[in-house]
Design a protein around this motif. Structure first.
Motif, short mmCIF file in Angstrom:
data_model
loop_
_atom_site.label_atom_id
_atom_site.label_comp_id
_atom_site.label_asym_id
_atom_site.label_seq_id
_atom_site.Cartn_x
_atom_site.Cartn_y
_atom_site.Cartn_z
N GLU A 1 -5.42 65.04 61.47
CA GLU A 1 -4.86 65.36 62.49
C GLU A 1 -5.44 64.86 63.96
N HIS A 2 -6.51 65.18 64.05
CA HIS A 2 -7.41 64.78 65.29
C HIS A 2 -7.29 63.09 65.19
N LEU B 1 -3.95 61.59 66.50
CA LEU B 1 -4.04 61.96 68.04
C LEU B 1 -4.81 60.94 68.96
N ILE C 1 0.54 61.54 60.51
CA ILE C 1 0.85 63.12 60.56
C ILE C 1 2.22 63.32 59.48
N SER D 1 1.30 73.28 64.16
CA SER D 1 0.43 72.18 64.90
C SER D 1 0.69 70.96 64.65
N ALA D 2 0.73 70.43 63.48
CA ALA D 2 1.10 69.14 63.12
C ALA D 2 2.40 68.69 63.73
N ASN E 1 3.61 69.81 66.63
CA ASN E 1 3.49 69.57 68.01
C ASN E 1 2.59 68.30 68.25
N SER E 2 1.60 68.10 67.40
CA SER E 2 0.86 66.58 67.49
C SER E 2 1.84 65.57 67.44
N ALA F 1 3.67 65.39 70.47
CA ALA F 1 2.65 64.81 71.77
C ALA F 1 2.40 63.21 71.46
N HIS G 1 5.08 73.53 75.44
CA HIS G 1 5.13 72.14 75.33
C HIS G 1 6.57 71.57 75.35
#
Length: 393
Positions: free
Chosen positions: A216-217, A220, A235, A254-255, A257-258, A261, A299
């Motif tokens: 995930e990081h 991004l 993702i 979280s995924a 939302n990532s 983003a 968000h």
């Protein structure tokens, strides 16, 4: 009699000549920049005290706008403070748990000395597991004290030792710490390196959770470098399935939302909004999802604010504020009140704008005293420059 007649004639002559004399005098005075007969008071620029008109008294709305301008000017200090606290929140310990000290330099200095003494003792008896755990713990303490260069050194030593003793689960955690620290320092290449190493260690440790976090990081960071398609694919095809496999609801939120983003970075607002809505939907199904709901709604409100859909943004922000309050997340509440105040100012609802500005300052002044935040920014800039210089050599 002759004297009287002479005086009368002289007086008449003077009276007859006086208009001409006055005209010439006025012209000369005007040529020298002195007030002519036709100049109004407000245009006066001659000899003597300056005459001016006082500006009208400022309205409550004008004064409120000035307060918002001051808030925006000081935003850099608050943003840096929030980033620091966010960094501390994601860093993890390995091995035995050592509680973080309170924010007093004496406590931190005492703990540093204690950890260093323990390190030497375990090094002498060859207990490398404890040595690596203490190195990682010492690095966390350096981060708390904004000693980022020292923290990197301790993290790297801990990472290397964990590899030597084949403790890959702990090595993945330390790689995550290094990735997060380099990301905080805006060193994208180094952050990418350590998240890659985290994914490799997670694979060796058969840790689905750490593998998902690493990927995930990485996604991004790829998006930050403009690799949008690859980041979106990672993702959807890799991260989400891993979180589903371990039935991790917060991970799925979280995924999503990532992913939103990443689409926002690409300026694809419709897709970004849709994936934030998916995050809200998943979070609402959890029994204790206040924190996930608050972040997802916050968000989502931000996307609508960018699209100038202010009424819809206010609804999302207000809901996010309620969930953040339930979760006890003051840092998120600060962000929400910041945005809500701006939106209400845009919609000319000055009463609500003033209300949320007051709420914003209330939390900000408690979390970040002005002198502390300015010192934080100064120290962060200094350490960031040192780290960047060392890593570029």
């Amino acid at each position: 009699m002759q004297k009287i007649l002479k005086y009368t004639l002289v007086s008449c002559l003077l009276m007859g000549f006086s208009p001409g004399v006055k005209g010439k005098l006025s012209k000369r005075r005007s040529d020298r920049g002195i007030v002519p007969d036709t100049v109004s008071v407000k245009d006066f620029s001659g000899i003597g005290p300056v005459l001016y008109e006082l500006p009208p008294e400022k309205t409550k709305e004008q004064l409120l706008k000035e307060e918002f301008d001051k808030k925006r000017m000081a935003a850099v200090f608050v943003t840096k403070g929030l980033e620091e606290r966010g960094l501390s929140a994601v860093l993890q310990q390995t091995g035995q748990y050592y509680p973080l000290p309170t924010h007093t330099s004496i406590n931190r200095a005492d703990l540093q000395n204690s950890l260093q003494r323990s390190l030497q003792s375990y090094l002498q008896i060859g207990n490398m597991e404890m040595v690596s755990d203490l190195q990682n713990r010492l690095a966390l303490l350096y981060v708390e004290d904004r000693g980022y260069e020292q923290a990197i050194g301790s993290f790297e030593r801990a990472f290397a030792i964990k590899g030597e003793i084949n403790d890959f689960h702990a090595q993945a955690i330390i790689a995550n710490n290094l990735g997060a620290l380099y990301e905080f320092l805006d060193n994208t290449d180094k952050a990418l390196l350590y998240y890659e190493l985290m994914s490799k260690a997670a694979l060796k440790a058969n840790s689905t959770h750490n593998m998902a976090i690493a990927l995930e990081h990485l996604a991004l960071l790829k998006a930050r470098k403009g690799q949008f398609k690859e980041a979106q694919h990672d993702i959807i095809k890799r991260v989400l399935p891993l979180y589903k496999k371990e039935k991790n609801t917060s991970g799925r939120v979280s995924a999503y939302n990532s992913l939103a983003a990443i689409y926002l970075l690409e300026k694809k607002y419709t897709e970004s909004r849709w994936f934030h809505l998916q995050a809200v939907k998943v979070a609402s199904l959890a029994s204790n999802g206040q924190r996930d709901l608050s972040y997802s709604l916050y968000h989502l409100g931000k996307v609508k604010k960018l699209l100038k859909e202010y009424d819809l943004a206010i609804t999302d922000y207000t809901s996010a504020a309620a969930y953040a309050l339930q979760a006890g997340d003051e840092m998120l509440s600060l962000r929400i009140y910041d945005d809500l105040g701006d939106v209400y100012l845009q919609t000319k609802n000055y009463t609500k704008a003033s209300e949320y500005l007051t709420a914003y300052h209330h939390i900000k002044n408690r979390l970040f005293p002005t002198s502390d935040v300015k010192a934080t920014v100064s120290k962060t800039k200094e350490d960031t420059m040192t780290v960047m210089q060392n890593t570029s050599m």
